[in-house]
Design an enzyme around this catalytic site. Structure first.
Site, PDB file in Angstrom:
ATOM      1  N   HIS B  79     -14.275 153.386 -13.467  1.00  0.00           N
ATOM      2  CA  HIS B  79     -15.296 154.443 -13.315  1.00  0.00           C
ATOM      3  C   HIS B  79     -14.838 155.704 -14.045  1.00  0.00           C
ATOM      4  O   HIS B  79     -14.861 156.809 -13.502  1.00  0.00           O
ATOM      5  CB  HIS B  79     -15.612 154.696 -11.835  1.00  0.00           C
ATOM      6  CG  HIS B  79     -16.227 153.502 -11.158  1.00  0.00           C
ATOM      7  ND1 HIS B  79     -17.561 153.423 -10.823  1.00  0.00           N
ATOM      8  CD2 HIS B  79     -15.694 152.312 -10.801  1.00  0.00           C
ATOM      9  CE1 HIS B  79     -17.802 152.231 -10.274  1.00  0.00           C
ATOM     10  NE2 HIS B  79     -16.699 151.554 -10.256  1.00  0.00           N
ATOM     11  N   TYR B 347      -6.568 152.677  -5.996  1.00  0.00           N
ATOM     12  CA  TYR B 347      -7.065 154.012  -6.329  1.00  0.00           C
ATOM     13  C   TYR B 347      -5.913 155.010  -6.302  1.00  0.00           C
ATOM     14  O   TYR B 347      -5.841 155.935  -7.114  1.00  0.00           O
ATOM     15  CB  TYR B 347      -8.117 154.483  -5.312  1.00  0.00           C
ATOM     16  CG  TYR B 347      -9.494 153.865  -5.387  1.00  0.00           C
ATOM     17  CD1 TYR B 347      -9.703 152.591  -5.873  1.00  0.00           C
ATOM     18  CD2 TYR B 347     -10.596 154.569  -4.923  1.00  0.00           C
ATOM     19  CE1 TYR B 347     -10.967 152.028  -5.895  1.00  0.00           C
ATOM     20  CE2 TYR B 347     -11.866 154.021  -4.941  1.00  0.00           C
ATOM     21  CZ  TYR B 347     -12.051 152.753  -5.424  1.00  0.00           C
ATOM     22  OH  TYR B 347     -13.311 152.209  -5.438  1.00  0.00           O
TER      23      TYR B 347
END
Lengths: 172, 370
Positions: B79, B347
């Site tokens: 992303h 993440y």
């Protein structure tokens, strides 16, 4: 002259020994596990703050209940190493939770302990600060583990090689 | 040797001399101590995975993203192309039936977040069939937060972290052709039939024409706990107030046409979404994000998200936030979905790497707009 540590000193020592060793193993496990990461991080954070509280109590206790003196016959170099390693352990016991708390602050994470219990940030949200503190946390953890190994080895040396009563000063 | 306190002995106690340490009985004891210390060190190394370098962990996962997309220092490993959003959430109180979290009490909480395109290429041109995402941070009282990353697809194509990793490896462009190796892709699809099924669901669903009229789905299941202590599995979605229109077949000449349309849309008036909580029933899969839940499941409209401002990524805003899906308020807990802990771990690794890298301006800039 006292031959052994006070009861409170011994309680704090053995309780923190268990917590810190568990903390080091949790830390090294969580950064290399996808499936257990969250479970372990959720223990790591409140346990770190508990250790920070305990080491603060321990430092105050140490000032009121000094350690028994080392054997008179112990060579100066060994005495210096013993004292220096103990103060290094104290410094790391403070530094690791504070760096951990600081790096979570700098990353902009909420600092969750348990349920609704949160801590305030101790540093501003700043990418550069986080980028410096996160690797520092790892380096200090490895230094703490190495210092712990030396401490363990030295304790066993006193117990079975030197047999000079130093090990017993913490076991009874 | 008797255990005599050394303090009763004169200076230069012989037990500390090297010669006495090298006496055979002492050597045996020293070896035993070395074995104990070595065993503790080895178990620490084993716990840290030092003896199993092929195990899939967060380092290997993010390495796979970097290998598939090439190096893009300073950007998210997935992303990567995105822009920051600001706004607020007006809770209507309906969600409090399921969760005691503060966010579901009636009232307004500030929100910030990020719109992005899936994939690890920060400068990729916008396209009609690239998955779009909405990441949010609800800022709750007393330093609590709820973070979520949602995608505009009805199910997630991958069930496990291993499937995610294997797909990254299989879909990596071949250096000779610039395209993925068809044999590797076929082998991947044979190994993961649930991905083939989920991809068909995603294709049938279709994409909307822009960011503002897309439905963003949390995909993973979570466990909501009410004030009474009842726990319910829930999947959540942000459903747009703007009417759905299908995506155009081809992109326009503007490389950032989707983002530019979003910026113009929010500049005109706040863009809004309803937070829909879908209530799971016993038997609904909570550990498999590739499977939809039956369409007749109860849906609770918990309130309205208003996005009031779009801002370019920069120092200290959404760029420097990890939208870790397991930053959850008291009253929402992870389910047994294996993707959740893995997302949290990966993440974090992506975040740590990019925060230490020199930043260059993001593709989407908003400064020239009033």
């Amino acid at each position: 002259m006292t031959r052994h540590f006070s009861l409170l000193s011994r309680l704090l020592h053995w309780l923190m020994a268990i917590l810190i060793l568990a903390m080091l193993f949790i830390g090294v496990a969580m950064v290399s596990s996808l499936s257990d990461y969250h479970r372990l991080v959720s223990i790591h954070k409140p346990l770190g703050i508990l250790i920070l509280i305990l080491v603060a109590i321990r430092l105050v206790n140490r000032l009121f209940n000094p350690a028994p003196s080392l054997p008179a016959g112990m060579p100066a170099a060994l005495r210096f190493t013993a004292h220096a390693s103990h103060w290094l352990l104290y410094a790391l016991m403070f530094a690791l939770p504070l760096v951990g708390w600081g790096m979570l602050s700098a990353a902009g994470y909420p600092i969750v302990l348990i349920g609704l219990l949160h801590l305030p940030p101790i540093l501003p949200h700043d990418a550069g600060l986080y980028a410096a503190l996160r690797p520092l946390h790892t380096v200090l953890a490895f230094v703490l583990f190495a210092t712990f190994l030396a401490h363990l080895g030295a304790a066993l040396m006193h117990a079975v090689v030197f047999r000079d009563g130093v090990f017993q000063s913490m076991t009874r | 040797m008797p255990n005599i306190p050394a303090s009763s002995r004169p200076d230069g106690d012989p037990r500390y001399t090297l010669a006495s340490l090298l006496a055979p009985p002492q050597l045996v004891r020293l070896a035993a101590i070395g074995a104990v210390v070595g065993a503790v060190a080895a178990s620490f190394a084993w716990t840290g995975g030092f003896f199993s370098p092929d195990r899939l962990d967060q380092t290997r996962m993010i390495d796979a993203f970097e290998a598939a997309n090439g190096p893009h220092p300073g950007f998210r490993r997935n992303h990567a192309k995105g822009v920051c959003l600001e706004g607020y959430f007006d809770s209507n109180g309906a969600g409090a039936r399921l969760s005691k979290a503060e966010v579901f009490q009636p009232g307004r909480v500030p929100v910030f977040g990020r719109f992005a395109l899936a994939g690890g290429l920060p400068m990729i041109p916008d396209g009609p069939t690239i998955v779009r995402s909405m990441a949010l941070n609800f800022s709750l009282p007393d330093g609590e937060a709820w973070r979520t990353g949602m995608n505009d697809i009805p199910v997630f194509p991958l069930r496990t972290p291993q499937a995610f990793y294997d797909q990254l490896v299989a879909a990596k462009p071949d250096p000779k052709t610039g395209r993925p190796d068809p044999q590797l892709l076929a082998a991947f699809q044979a190994a993961y039939p649930e991905t083939v099924r989920a991809t068909a669901v995603i294709r049938a669903h279709g994409f909307s024409s822009g960011f503002a009229n897309a439905t963003y789905n949390g995909l993973d299941a979570f466990l909501f706990t009410s004030a009474a202590g009842t726990t319910t599995p829930v999947r959540w979605s942000m459903e747009p107030v703007d009417a759905f229109a299908p995506a155009a077949a081809a992109p326009t000449a503007d490389r950032n046409y989707l983002f530019d349309a979003l910026i113009a849309r929010v500049h005109d008036a706040p863009a809004k979404w309803h937070l829909i909580l879908t209530v799971g029933q016993p038997g609904d899969p909570t550990d498999d994000a590739t499977q939809p839940w039956p369409p007749e499941r109860e849906r609770i409209d918990a309130g309205v998200l208003s996005v009031t401002r779009i801002v370019a990524e920069g120092d200290g805003n959404c760029r420097d936030i990890n939208f870790d899906p397991l930053v959850l308020p008291d009253g929402i807990a992870p389910s047994d979905d294996p993707l959740l802990s893995a997302r949290s771990a990966a993440y974090s690794t992506s975040f740590t790497r990019r925060e230490g890298e020199t930043k260059i301006p993001s593709a989407i800039q908003t400064a020239r707009r009033p």
